[in-house]
Motif scaffolding. Structure first.
Motif, PDB file in Angstrom:
ATOM      1  N   ALA A   7     -51.311  26.208  20.950  1.00 53.37           N
ATOM      2  CA  ALA A   7     -50.329  25.131  20.744  1.00 53.37           C
ATOM      3  C   ALA A   7     -50.930  23.853  21.336  1.00 53.37           C
ATOM      4  O   ALA A   7     -51.308  23.808  22.511  1.00 53.37           O
ATOM      5  CB  ALA A   7     -49.013  25.479  21.433  1.00 53.37           C
ATOM      6  N   CYS A   8     -51.018  22.809  20.533  1.00 51.98           N
ATOM      7  CA  CYS A   8     -51.839  21.662  20.888  1.00 51.98           C
ATOM      8  C   CYS A   8     -51.189  20.759  21.930  1.00 51.98           C
ATOM      9  O   CYS A   8     -49.985  20.475  21.875  1.00 51.98           O
ATOM     10  CB  CYS A   8     -52.139  20.853  19.622  1.00 51.98           C
ATOM     11  N   ASP A   9     -52.011  20.314  22.882  1.00 52.78           N
ATOM     12  CA  ASP A   9     -51.654  19.333  23.899  1.00 52.78           C
ATOM     13  C   ASP A   9     -50.363  19.713  24.625  1.00 52.78           C
ATOM     14  O   ASP A   9     -50.272  20.775  25.215  1.00 52.78           O
ATOM     15  CB  ASP A   9     -51.575  17.939  23.266  1.00 52.78           C
ATOM     16  N   THR A  10     -49.325  18.865  24.540  1.00 48.49           N
ATOM     17  CA  THR A  10     -48.113  19.087  25.336  1.00 48.49           C
ATOM     18  C   THR A  10     -47.181  20.135  24.735  1.00 48.49           C
ATOM     19  O   THR A  10     -46.156  20.465  25.347  1.00 48.49           O
ATOM     20  CB  THR A  10     -47.345  17.770  25.510  1.00 48.49           C
ATOM     21  N   ALA A  11     -47.515  20.697  23.573  1.00 49.08           N
ATOM     22  CA  ALA A  11     -46.685  21.770  23.015  1.00 49.08           C
ATOM     23  C   ALA A  11     -46.677  22.982  23.945  1.00 49.08           C
ATOM     24  O   ALA A  11     -45.682  23.714  24.009  1.00 49.08           O
ATOM     25  CB  ALA A  11     -47.184  22.168  21.629  1.00 49.08           C
ATOM     26  N   THR A  12     -47.761  23.187  24.688  1.00 54.23           N
ATOM     27  CA  THR A  12     -47.776  24.272  25.674  1.00 54.23           C
ATOM     28  C   THR A  12     -46.783  23.983  26.794  1.00 54.23           C
ATOM     29  O   THR A  12     -46.086  24.887  27.263  1.00 54.23           O
ATOM     30  CB  THR A  12     -49.195  24.466  26.243  1.00 54.23           C
ATOM     31  N   ASP A  13     -46.704  22.736  27.235  1.00 60.39           N
ATOM     32  CA  ASP A  13     -45.719  22.358  28.256  1.00 60.39           C
ATOM     33  C   ASP A  13     -44.297  22.550  27.736  1.00 60.39           C
ATOM     34  O   ASP A  13     -43.405  22.987  28.478  1.00 60.39           O
ATOM     35  CB  ASP A  13     -45.925  20.902  28.683  1.00 60.39           C
ATOM     36  N   ASP A  14     -44.092  22.244  26.465  1.00 57.71           N
ATOM     37  CA  ASP A  14     -42.765  22.449  25.864  1.00 57.71           C
ATOM     38  C   ASP A  14     -42.422  23.929  25.805  1.00 57.71           C
ATOM     39  O   ASP A  14     -41.273  24.324  26.006  1.00 57.71           O
ATOM     40  CB  ASP A  14     -42.720  21.840  24.459  1.00 57.71           C
ATOM     41  N   ALA A  15     -43.433  24.767  25.542  1.00 58.10           N
ATOM     42  CA  ALA A  15     -43.205  26.217  25.533  1.00 58.10           C
ATOM     43  C   ALA A  15     -42.835  26.713  26.927  1.00 58.10           C
ATOM     44  O   ALA A  15     -41.970  27.590  27.083  1.00 58.10           O
ATOM     45  CB  ALA A  15     -44.452  26.936  25.019  1.00 58.10           C
ATOM     46  N   ILE A  16     -43.473  26.156  27.954  1.00 57.29           N
ATOM     47  CA  ILE A  16     -43.136  26.528  29.338  1.00 57.29           C
ATOM     48  C   ILE A  16     -41.708  26.106  29.662  1.00 57.29           C
ATOM     49  O   ILE A  16     -40.931  26.885  30.248  1.00 57.29           O
ATOM     50  CB  ILE A  16     -44.135  25.902  30.322  1.00 57.29           C
ATOM     51  N   ALA A  64     -39.366  28.476  28.034  1.00 57.40           N
ATOM     52  CA  ALA A  64     -39.350  29.765  28.728  1.00 57.40           C
ATOM     53  C   ALA A  64     -38.485  29.706  29.987  1.00 57.40           C
ATOM     54  O   ALA A  64     -37.744  30.653  30.287  1.00 57.40           O
ATOM     55  CB  ALA A  64     -40.773  30.185  29.085  1.00 57.40           C
ATOM     56  N   LEU A  65     -38.564  28.604  30.709  1.00 55.15           N
ATOM     57  CA  LEU A  65     -37.753  28.462  31.916  1.00 55.15           C
ATOM     58  C   LEU A  65     -36.274  28.406  31.566  1.00 55.15           C
ATOM     59  O   LEU A  65     -35.430  29.014  32.250  1.00 55.15           O
ATOM     60  CB  LEU A  65     -38.173  27.218  32.693  1.00 55.15           C
ATOM     61  N   GLN A  66     -35.933  27.680  30.499  1.00 50.14           N
ATOM     62  CA  GLN A  66     -34.529  27.593  30.085  1.00 50.14           C
ATOM     63  C   GLN A  66     -34.006  28.944  29.608  1.00 50.14           C
ATOM     64  O   GLN A  66     -32.834  29.282  29.837  1.00 50.14           O
ATOM     65  CB  GLN A  66     -34.373  26.562  28.974  1.00 50.14           C
ATOM     66  N   ALA A  96     -29.316  26.778  17.513  1.00 47.99           N
ATOM     67  CA  ALA A  96     -28.231  27.769  17.424  1.00 47.99           C
ATOM     68  C   ALA A  96     -28.766  29.161  17.107  1.00 47.99           C
ATOM     69  O   ALA A  96     -28.156  30.168  17.484  1.00 47.99           O
ATOM     70  CB  ALA A  96     -27.234  27.328  16.349  1.00 47.99           C
ATOM     71  N   GLU A  97     -29.904  29.251  16.413  1.00 44.74           N
ATOM     72  CA  GLU A  97     -30.452  30.558  16.031  1.00 44.74           C
ATOM     73  C   GLU A  97     -31.037  31.321  17.219  1.00 44.74           C
ATOM     74  O   GLU A  97     -31.260  32.531  17.131  1.00 44.74           O
ATOM     75  CB  GLU A  97     -31.562  30.375  14.981  1.00 44.74           C
ATOM     76  N   MET A  98     -31.286  30.612  18.309  1.00 49.70           N
ATOM     77  CA  MET A  98     -31.946  31.228  19.456  1.00 49.70           C
ATOM     78  C   MET A  98     -30.957  31.990  20.335  1.00 49.70           C
ATOM     79  O   MET A  98     -29.864  31.498  20.609  1.00 49.70           O
ATOM     80  CB  MET A  98     -32.640  30.163  20.304  1.00 49.70           C
ATOM     81  N   PRO A  99     -31.330  33.181  20.800  1.00 47.30           N
ATOM     82  CA  PRO A  99     -30.471  33.899  21.743  1.00 47.30           C
ATOM     83  C   PRO A  99     -30.492  33.230  23.114  1.00 47.30           C
ATOM     84  O   PRO A  99     -31.332  32.363  23.383  1.00 47.30           O
ATOM     85  CB  PRO A  99     -31.123  35.286  21.808  1.00 47.30           C
ATOM     86  N   GLU A 100     -29.561  33.636  23.976  1.00 43.16           N
ATOM     87  CA  GLU A 100     -29.485  33.034  25.306  1.00 43.16           C
ATOM     88  C   GLU A 100     -30.719  33.351  26.137  1.00 43.16           C
ATOM     89  O   GLU A 100     -31.160  32.527  26.938  1.00 43.16           O
ATOM     90  CB  GLU A 100     -28.227  33.520  26.038  1.00 43.16           C
ATOM     91  N   GLN A 101     -31.262  34.550  25.977  1.00 47.40           N
ATOM     92  CA  GLN A 101     -32.467  34.918  26.711  1.00 47.40           C
ATOM     93  C   GLN A 101     -33.537  35.374  25.732  1.00 47.40           C
ATOM     94  O   GLN A 101     -33.240  36.051  24.740  1.00 47.40           O
ATOM     95  CB  GLN A 101     -32.205  36.039  27.715  1.00 47.40           C
ATOM     96  N   VAL A 102     -34.780  34.988  26.024  1.00 51.03           N
ATOM     97  CA  VAL A 102     -35.934  35.428  25.245  1.00 51.03           C
ATOM     98  C   VAL A 102     -36.857  36.177  26.195  1.00 51.03           C
ATOM     99  O   VAL A 102     -37.183  35.686  27.281  1.00 51.03           O
ATOM    100  CB  VAL A 102     -36.660  34.231  24.594  1.00 51.03           C
ATOM    101  N   ASP A 103     -37.264  37.358  25.808  1.00 48.64           N
ATOM    102  CA  ASP A 103     -38.053  38.193  26.713  1.00 48.64           C
ATOM    103  C   ASP A 103     -39.487  37.698  26.895  1.00 48.64           C
ATOM    104  O   ASP A 103     -40.010  37.674  28.009  1.00 48.64           O
ATOM    105  CB  ASP A 103     -38.075  39.641  26.195  1.00 48.64           C
ATOM    106  N   VAL A 104     -40.123  37.342  25.788  1.00 52.62           N
ATOM    107  CA  VAL A 104     -41.532  36.931  25.832  1.00 52.62           C
ATOM    108  C   VAL A 104     -41.693  35.614  25.078  1.00 52.62           C
ATOM    109  O   VAL A 104     -41.175  35.462  23.967  1.00 52.62           O
ATOM    110  CB  VAL A 104     -42.456  38.000  25.202  1.00 52.62           C
ATOM    111  N   VAL A 105     -42.411  34.678  25.685  1.00 54.66           N
ATOM    112  CA  VAL A 105     -42.730  33.401  25.038  1.00 54.66           C
ATOM    113  C   VAL A 105     -44.241  33.323  24.883  1.00 54.66           C
ATOM    114  O   VAL A 105     -44.983  33.530  25.851  1.00 54.66           O
ATOM    115  CB  VAL A 105     -42.221  32.208  25.864  1.00 54.66           C
ATOM    116  N   THR A 106     -44.685  33.050  23.660  1.00 56.20           N
ATOM    117  CA  THR A 106     -46.112  32.914  23.393  1.00 56.20           C
ATOM    118  C   THR A 106     -46.402  31.525  22.831  1.00 56.20           C
ATOM    119  O   THR A 106     -45.551  30.908  22.186  1.00 56.20           O
ATOM    120  CB  THR A 106     -46.611  33.973  22.384  1.00 56.20           C
TER     121      THR A 106
END
Length: 293
Positions: free
Chosen positions: A156-165, A168-170, A142-152
């Motif tokens: 981030a270990c193993d599949t956490a990078t995939d989760d970040a991707i 970012a797509l969402q 709920a704390e997250m806005p609808e759009q995020v400009d930059v994702v870093t």
């Protein structure tokens, strides 16, 4: 003798330059992050860490400057934030003087989240939030806005990078800045299918030995991530973060949203999955690919 003294005085550098700091950088913050000692000194390990973060900040600042100057923007989500070195230093050097925008630190270890929240309060960094949540669940927070400009995602270990991707797509992120780490998932799938692969193709010699399985799995993982981002509408650049003498986890993936989904990238991605016998990863890691022609 006089000229020697004058020469020696001329080369004396200010303390900030000696420490490798940026102009206006908060010494108090760096002490709180234990990059500087209470006496204002820095050891070699901290200097190396600070150099990495400063180098990454330079990349990110250029991207943040491209975000339209609107109220509440730019927004940045830092996945696998850890002690939030990157977030705090970015806020100090860019967000604080800008006077707008927000940083969200995403971290699963509650003690680190609480520590970061307390530090942000002490320093008056009001436009920083820290979420005690897995990267895979962050997009629904709920704390997250609808759009995020930059994702870093820095190491981030193993599949956490995939989760970040996926996050970012969402969130229709304009930019991604990724430094992957410990890519183990593909290697584990390669190990499971090794016997079949050895009978099927001589290419399997590339991952017959365990150390090669790990290294090749890491390489394939990042290649697939880049193709996936291209297939989903991003322009991708891959470069070094810092020199290899500073870190072996050195690959920096920069992605810029263009909105032009590349079918050819999706086909290449699927072809690589088939070639290495790891098609099972498509549904789990690469959803939403453009359909087959």
């Amino acid at each position: 003798m006089g000229s020697a003294r004058r020469g020696s005085q001329a080369v004396k550098r200010p303390p900030e330059e000696e420490l490798g700091l940026q102009p206006g950088q908060s010494l108090e913050l760096l002490k709180e992050l234990h990059i500087l000692t209470r006496e204002g000194r820095i050891n070699q390990d901290s200097r190396r860490k600070l150099k990495q973060v400063h180098h990454l900040v330079q990349f990110i600042e250029k991207l943040l400057q491209e975000v339209p100057a609107e109220e509440g923007h730019p927004t940045l989500a830092d996945h696998g934030a850890g002690k939030s070195y990157l977030g705090f230093i970015l806020y100090d050097l860019f967000f604080r003087p800008l006077g707008r925008g927000h940083i969200y630190g995403i971290e699963t270890r509650q003690e680190l989240v609480e520590r970061s929240r307390a530090l942000a309060r002490r320093l008056g960094f009001a436009r920083m939030s820290f979420l005690n949540i897995a990267a895979a669940d962050a997009a629904q927070a709920a704390e997250m806005p609808e759009q995020v400009d930059v994702v870093t995602a820095l190491h981030a270990c193993d599949t956490a990078t995939d989760d970040a991707i996926a996050f970012a797509l969402q969130k229709q992120a304009r930019f991604l800045v990724l430094v992957p780490c410990c890519q183990a998932e593909v290697a584990s799938v390669l190990r499971e299918t090794k016997a079949l692969a050895l009978a099927r193709t001589p290419l399997s010699e590339l991952w017959r030995h365990p150390i090669h399985t790990r290294e090749l799995g890491s390489q394939i993982t990042n290649v697939l991530r880049c193709l996936y981002l291209e297939a989903m509408g991003y322009q991708v650049t891959v470069t070094e973060l810092v020199g290899w003498e500073h870190s072996m986890k050195n690959e920096l993936i920069l992605a810029r949203r263009t909105g032009q989904r590349k079918r050819a990238a999706a086909e290449r991605l699927r072809a690589i999955l088939a070639e290495f016998g790891i098609q099972a990863l498509e549904e789990r890691r690469f959803p939403g690919l453009p359909a087959h022609p």
